[in-house]
Structure formats: C-alpha cells, structure tokens
Design an enzyme around this catalytic site. Structure first.
Site, short mmCIF file in Angstrom:
data_model
loop_
_atom_site.label_atom_id
_atom_site.label_comp_id
_atom_site.label_asym_id
_atom_site.label_seq_id
_atom_site.Cartn_x
_atom_site.Cartn_y
_atom_site.Cartn_z
N GLU A 7 0.83 -1.21 0.00
CA GLU A 7 0.00 0.00 0.00
C GLU A 7 0.87 1.26 0.00
O GLU A 7 0.53 2.26 0.65
CB GLU A 7 -0.96 -0.01 1.19
CG GLU A 7 -1.96 -1.16 1.12
CD GLU A 7 -2.95 -1.17 2.28
OE1 GLU A 7 -2.61 -0.61 3.35
OE2 GLU A 7 -4.04 -1.72 2.12
N GLU A 84 -5.63 -8.23 -0.75
CA GLU A 84 -6.08 -8.12 0.65
C GLU A 84 -7.59 -7.98 0.65
O GLU A 84 -8.13 -6.89 0.54
CB GLU A 84 -5.47 -6.89 1.35
CG GLU A 84 -4.06 -7.07 1.84
CD GLU A 84 -3.60 -5.90 2.70
OE1 GLU A 84 -4.46 -5.23 3.32
OE2 GLU A 84 -2.40 -5.63 2.73
#
Length: 469
Positions: A7, A84
């Site tokens: 991320e 995710e």
C-alpha cells in the site's frame, strides 16, 4: 510471488525508491513480483511499479475496475489479484468500540460468498486478510492515527476463518464451500476436528512488588528536559518521568506537545488523573504542587502507528514516530525542569529475588501506583505432546489495565474498556501437569489481590472507562 512494498501509494509517490526496491528483489527471487494498493486512482498511481503486476485490495469489483482504468503500463497488467480481501477488520481499544465479527451477520457473510464467486468465477485470484487470525503478543500491537490514537487490541483475530487459536469457525466452513465450486471435486482435504480448549479454575494473584520500587526501576537518566522513548533507545513499554518540585506550581498539566500515548499522573505516590490520546479530547489534569512534592508521569506507548487518515485528497499531518514526552512539561504557564527518567521496556517481568521484601508488603488502595501481582496455576490432564489441548483464553476479570506474563512469555495487554476481555494463551507456553507462573502488571490496582482463570471460549465485552467517567 513476492510483494514490492505494501500500500505504498497510500504514503508516497517516490517511484525511484520503488523501482530500486524492485531491482533488489529481482536479484534475490526468481518469482513474479506484485504491488498491492487501494482500489482508487491516487493509491494506484503512487504505488505502481513498471514491470511489476499491479494488484488491489478491498472490494474486488471497484478495485478491479480501478486497476483496469488507471493502470495503463502493459508491463504492470496481467492476472487480476485482490491481494487483501478483508474478513471484517481489526478491533480497537475503547468503551464504545464493540468487537467486529461476521457472526450473526448473514448479509455480511453473503457478501463474502458473492465476492468469492465474482473473483473465482472469472478466473481471477484473491487472498483473504486475515485467513488465520493472530495475536499482538507483548507490546507489539499497532495503531492508526486519526487525530487521536486508535490502538489495536491484543487480539488480531480479524474475524478470520481460522481463529487466533488455529481452530476453524463457521465462516471457514462457508468460505470453504464457496471456494470448492471452483476446484476439482475432492481436492480440498477435510480439516482436522477442532481440539477442545482447556479450562483453568479461578486462582489468586498476590502483590510481589511496586513498579516504582527502586530495584525494579533500575538506572535513571537525569535531564533538564524530558527525552523521548527513542532517545532512551527504547521501542516499546513505558517510561517514567520523575520531578522533585522546588517551587509552587499550579494549573493544567501539559505533558509535552500532547499525550503520547497514555499518561498517568501521580503526586506523592497518589494517582491524580490520566491523559489518554485514545480520546479525541484527552482529559485535563489540574495540579497544585508545593516544594518537596514528587511529580511522576508514567507514559505508556499504546502502539506504533502504521497508518493515518487522509481527507479531501490532502494528508492529515503524519503522526510522527516519537513516544514518551516530546517537548517541555508545563504546569499552568510554568516549564517544569529537572527530571529523573526511567526506561521501562519490560522485556521480562522482574524476578522475585530482585525485589526487596519491603516492596512486597504493599498497602494497595484506589489511586495506588502500578503493582506486579504473581501466582501459579496447573493444567492437569492435557496432552503435553499436543499443545493445542492446553490452549485456553485467560481472563483477569477484576483488573483495570495491564500486561500478563505466563512462564516469562508476555501474552499482551488487557484493558477493562474492551472489547477484548480475555487473552489467548497458547498451549506451547503452558507446562502440563506442572506449576505455571503468571505475573500481572496492573497499572491501576485497587485491591490487594487479583483473580484469574482460563476459559474455553473468548470473552468480548465493553465496560465504562474508570478514568473517563
């Protein structure tokens, strides 16, 4: 597969850095590389790396559409991967923060199945986060900065199909059936039956020493102004700041620039209040100090921040990494100078032989400083060759806030506010058919004993914060 950063697009856009990281990984691994970013334009733009598969997280529908829309470099395209996919989410300490779970929420479970069908039915890939829950043992939990400290609880179960003790849940069965439609029949083995957890009857813990005892505190660092936890070369735990008052001081206490993260204030050994950054508006503690008084500030690191909020396309001021006290302590308008500082990483509880006998003879009352309690328990009849038969969930029901060590292993934090009211105690820590030592650091003791027990089921509940009535 190996992931290049995680991320990163939520934090920055330094593509020179991410390309260099890609090249390092290519020199080590001969497997596909991928990035993983939120499924919106700015996170994908910040995190993408040429020659590396771009993956998304969260909702696969909007995420896959965003990847196809915003990732145009052909070297970053390929199989669609939701890296995710969240099975509910983490829990945060707080009286108003209830336990997040899919149990009893059929619409949420139905959404999981529909999303699996959407991804697997199209021949795409998905990774469940979490698939196997975990525990933030010791002081290792993290936090999110939201202009207050949202601190993760000790459990990192995340509503996972396999819970933090490694046992299957109803969600496991549902998701297993959903996945089974997309693989050859019989290719998914049956899981082993869940082993029942152990139960430990109530046992009593008695005081063995005060945290502020000189033998426990160890060496001090003397400074005119407070220093941070990092300047003490300390990562986790607590720091005690002690000042001998030499002049009259009166007014609101300010512990540096702000509370980092939870400050318990004592005057002459009596608790005067708590300044807690898990609240958007921490409480104020007003003091009236005279020469000869002893002011102590016990500062707890509630968790290292690993994420922060972003609003309207602009970063909120990033939570800096420092813990302890940053800047001067003031009372009213006066700067308080001259501090004895004690580093308390608490990597292990103090050994009984290190504590003076007089420190064990404690008179504990409301507003007393922190105290170590100790006791022993047995787990009889467990199978020592199969540690899962010794697993249990440990509770300290009359404790307010603190940490628990079993046979020297730090299980983590407990806090009456919840939502967590019991700690996962792995059977690998327990000695079957022997005495097991438990030590509890209770930060806000109010009685001369504590009770503890082990249960076969986890306990989730919320209670009012006694420091913020």
């Amino acid at each position: 597969m190996v992931q290049v950063e995680n991320e990163y697009g939520s934090y920055g856009t330094d593509h020179g850095y991410t390309r260099a990281l890609r090249d390092v990984l290519r020199g080590v691994f001969e497997v596909p590389l991928y990035t993983n970013d939120g499924g919106v334009e700015w996170t994908l733009a910040g995190g993408e790396v040429p020659g590396v598969l771009a993956a998304i997280d969260g909702d696969p529908r909007s995420g896959f559409a965003a990847r196809d829309r915003y990732i145009t470099d052909q070297s970053e395209l390929g199989p669609l991967l939701d890296g995710e996919y969240y099975t509910t989410g983490p829990d945060f300490w707080g009286s108003a923060n209830t336990h997040t779970t899919a149990v009893g929420n059929p619409s949420l479970i139905r959404q999981y199945v529909e999303d699996l069908d959407f991804v697997l039915g199209a021949g795409s890939s998905i990774s469940l986060y979490m698939f196997h829950g975990g525990s933030n043992f010791g002081f290792s939990n993290g936090a999110i900065w939201k202009n207050y400290t949202a601190a993760f609880i000790t459990s990192y179960d995340y509503g996972a199909p396999l819970d933090e003790s490694g046992r299957t849940t109803e969600l496991y069965d549902v998701l297993r059936d959903a996945i089974a439609k997309y693989v050859p029949e019989g290719s998914i083995p049956e899981p082993p039956a869940n082993v029942p957890l152990a139960e430990i009857q109530n046992f009593t813990l008695t005081p063995v020493g005060a945290l502020f005892d000189v033998d426990i505190l160890g060496e001090k660092t003397a400074r005119e102004a407070p220093v941070t936890m990092e300047e003490l070369d300390q990562a986790y735990g607590l720091v005690l700041y002690e000042h001998m008052v030499t002049t009259t001081l009166q007014g609101v206490l300010q512990p540096g620039d702000r509370a980092r993260d939870r400050v318990i204030v004592y005057v002459n050994g009596t608790k005067k209040g708590v300044i807690d950054s898990t609240y958007a508006k921490p409480a104020e503690v007003s003091l009236s100090l005279q020469p000869g008084d002893v002011l102590r500030l016990l500062v707890e690191n509630l968790g290292r921040v690993d994420y922060w909020s972003r609003e309207s396309g602009t970063f909120i001021a990033l939570e800096d990494p420092y813990k302890g006290i940053v800047g001067n302590v003031t009372v009213g308008s006066q700067v308080v100078s001259g501090w004895d500082i004690y580093s308390l990483p608490l990597d292990a509880p103090p050994a009984s032989q290190e504590i003076r006998p007089e420190s064990k003879a404690l008179a504990i009352a409301a507003e007393s400083p922190p105290v170590f309690f100790s006791g022993t328990f047995r787990v009889d009849g467990g199978n020592a060759s199969d540690p899962m038969t010794l697993d249990t969930f440990l509770s300290v029901p009359d404790g307010v806030k603190g940490n628990v060590w079993v046979n020297g292993f730090n299980l983590g934090r407990y806090w009456i506010v919840g939502p967590q009211q019991s700690l996962y105690l792995p059977g690998t820590v327990i000695k079957a058919d022997e005495e097991n030592e438990i030590v509890v650091l209770e930060l806000e003791p109010n009685a001369d004993s504590l009770t503890a027990f082990g249960a076969a089921e986890r306990t989730w509940a919320n209670h009012p914060d006694p420091d913020y009535p």
